[in-house]
Design a protein around this motif. Structure first.
Motif, short mmCIF file in Angstrom:
data_model
loop_
_atom_site.label_atom_id
_atom_site.label_comp_id
_atom_site.label_asym_id
_atom_site.label_seq_id
_atom_site.Cartn_x
_atom_site.Cartn_y
_atom_site.Cartn_z
N ASN A 1 21.30 1.41 107.42
CA ASN A 1 20.15 1.01 107.79
C ASN A 1 19.70 0.08 106.42
O ASN A 1 18.36 -0.38 106.38
CB ASN A 1 19.05 2.18 107.57
N ASP A 2 20.55 -0.66 105.94
CA ASP A 2 20.29 -1.35 104.82
C ASP A 2 21.41 -2.62 104.83
O ASP A 2 22.76 -2.35 104.49
CB ASP A 2 20.57 -0.65 103.56
N ILE A 3 21.03 -3.84 105.10
CA ILE A 3 21.67 -5.04 105.31
C ILE A 3 21.41 -6.24 104.34
O ILE A 3 20.35 -6.58 104.15
CB ILE A 3 21.67 -5.75 106.73
N THR A 4 22.44 -6.70 104.00
CA THR A 4 22.17 -7.82 102.60
C THR A 4 23.28 -8.85 102.77
O THR A 4 24.59 -8.60 103.34
CB THR A 4 22.11 -7.10 101.22
N ASP B 1 19.76 1.74 112.09
CA ASP B 1 18.82 1.10 112.52
C ASP B 1 18.96 0.18 113.85
O ASP B 1 18.52 -0.66 114.31
CB ASP B 1 18.63 -0.20 111.56
N LEU B 2 20.34 0.81 114.45
CA LEU B 2 20.75 0.04 115.76
C LEU B 2 20.89 -1.40 115.75
O LEU B 2 20.54 -2.11 116.71
CB LEU B 2 19.67 0.47 116.70
N GLY B 3 21.23 -1.88 114.65
CA GLY B 3 21.61 -3.31 114.45
C GLY B 3 20.40 -4.25 114.30
O GLY B 3 20.43 -5.48 114.21
N GLY B 4 19.09 -3.30 113.88
CA GLY B 4 17.94 -4.23 113.87
C GLY B 4 17.95 -5.04 112.64
O GLY B 4 17.33 -6.39 112.44
N ASN B 5 18.35 -4.49 111.56
CA ASN B 5 18.16 -5.11 110.05
C ASN B 5 19.32 -6.51 110.23
O ASN B 5 18.99 -7.51 109.51
CB ASN B 5 18.59 -4.52 109.07
N ALA B 6 20.46 -6.08 110.87
CA ALA B 6 21.36 -7.43 110.96
C ALA B 6 20.61 -8.39 111.67
O ALA B 6 21.09 -9.71 111.31
CB ALA B 6 22.71 -6.76 111.41
N ASP C 1 20.02 -15.49 99.17
CA ASP C 1 20.22 -13.89 99.45
C ASP C 1 19.02 -13.09 100.27
O ASP C 1 18.24 -13.38 99.67
CB ASP C 1 21.15 -13.02 98.51
N ILE C 2 19.37 -12.33 101.22
CA ILE C 2 18.43 -11.62 101.69
C ILE C 2 18.90 -10.27 102.07
O ILE C 2 19.84 -9.96 102.22
CB ILE C 2 17.87 -12.31 103.02
N ARG C 3 17.81 -9.28 101.95
CA ARG C 3 17.87 -7.85 102.35
C ARG C 3 17.13 -7.58 102.87
O ARG C 3 15.88 -7.65 102.53
CB ARG C 3 18.30 -7.33 100.88
N ASP D 1 28.13 3.22 99.84
CA ASP D 1 29.10 3.10 101.04
C ASP D 1 28.68 2.09 101.91
O ASP D 1 29.69 1.55 102.92
CB ASP D 1 29.22 4.25 101.56
N ASN D 2 27.80 1.10 101.83
CA ASN D 2 27.29 0.26 102.88
C ASN D 2 28.15 -0.66 102.83
O ASN D 2 28.42 -1.45 103.86
CB ASN D 2 25.73 0.00 102.70
N ALA D 3 28.73 -1.09 101.46
CA ALA D 3 29.32 -2.39 101.48
C ALA D 3 30.53 -2.55 102.56
O ALA D 3 30.41 -3.59 103.55
CB ALA D 3 29.75 -2.69 100.44
N ALA D 4 31.30 -1.74 102.47
CA ALA D 4 32.50 -1.90 103.11
C ALA D 4 32.04 -1.67 104.72
O ALA D 4 32.70 -2.31 105.85
CB ALA D 4 33.66 -0.67 102.96
N ILE D 5 31.34 -0.99 104.97
CA ILE D 5 30.81 -0.64 106.51
C ILE D 5 30.32 -1.96 106.97
O ILE D 5 30.54 -2.50 108.29
CB ILE D 5 29.82 0.77 106.64
N GLN D 6 29.52 -2.58 106.19
CA GLN D 6 28.49 -3.52 106.76
C GLN D 6 29.70 -4.81 107.06
O GLN D 6 29.56 -5.48 107.83
CB GLN D 6 27.67 -4.12 105.69
#
Length: 249
Positions: A110-113, A230-235, A219-221, A141-146
């Motif tokens: 739920n966190d995209i940057t 987030d079902l891809g909403g932040n991306a 850069d944006i987050r 753990d977000n970085a690799a998943i994103q």
């Protein structure tokens, strides 16, 4: 001439199907406003949303089962009720079903940057997240998943100095309808809130502008306050911002 006898039970069941589909669709529709405008707890809202979906599915199933026995043209109008149950139920079930299918192939983040190594920190919006289930810190753990799910999300490099880049960022944020809560040109930071139109879910956004050579790096987050996924909403929000920023003259 043989005339097929009417089946009053099928007609009654068709009407019940219509009622189930209609009530279920209404429940699905009002679940969002219950949270956004009346402040109903999100867990309760999700339960309401889920049971509304169940009713629409029941209405569709019963409508399909009674559509044939309640033949067209019968004065009892069972066929019309069954047909409407299917149509209304499908309309009411579409969004929950769509979200469910999206969740099957979207990562549970739920966190995209654009900078997973050093994500822009939430500052002003961190104060507004008090009580939110999701903490403001970027999950390790977000970085690799994103990177695996959204490899196209990268920083934007503009051939303009940071002061001009900040102005462009602010124009794009305003055009996208975000609620800007912090403008700090000296730090190269802009923070905003995006609110979903139906449920009123709030996502926090921070944009960071830094000098890079003769130009600027942006850069944006974007981070959700509630929800594991987030079902891809932040991306999608980040992609839209990047596209608009690149098109900004």
């Amino acid at each position: 001439m043989f005339v097929r006898p009417t089946n009053p039970i099928s007609h009654r069941l068709a009407r019940i199907a219509f009622i189930l589909a209609t009530v279920g669709s209404l429940i699905v529709a009002v679940s969002g406003p219950l949270h956004r405008f009346l402040g109903l707890d999100i867990e309760a809202v999700i339960a309401v949303f889920r049971y509304g979906f169940y009713l629409t599915v029941a209405g569709i199933a019963l409508g399909l089962g009674t559509m044939l026995p309640a033949r067209p043209g019968d004065r009892r109008r069972g066929f019309v009720a069954a047909f409407l149950a299917i149509v209304i139920g499908a309309a009411g079930a579409w969004v929950p079903l769509h979200w469910f299918l999206e969740a099957q192939h979207r990562p549970a983040i739920n966190d995209i940057t654009t900078d997973t190594a050093s994500p822009p920190p939430l500052v002003a919006t961190a104060q507004l997240r008090r009580g939110a289930p999701n903490p403001p810190a970027y999950p390790k753990d977000n970085a690799a998943i994103q990177r695996a799910a959204f490899p196209d999300i990268e920083p934007v490099i503009l051939a303009v100095p940071p002061a001009e880049a900040f102005k462009r960022v602010e124009r794009v944020a305003t055009a996208l309808g975000w609620e800007i809560v912090a403008r700090v040109p000296a730090d190269g930071r802009l923070e905003a809130i995006a609110t979903s139109p139906w449920f009123g879910f709030r996502d926090d956004i921070v944009v960071r502008i830094r000098p890079q050579g003769p130009g600027s790096r942006i850069d944006i987050r974007s981070k959700s306050r509630i929800g594991e996924a987030d079902l891809g909403g932040n991306a999608e929000r980040v992609r839209t911002f990047i596209a608009r920023l690149k098109a900004e003259i």
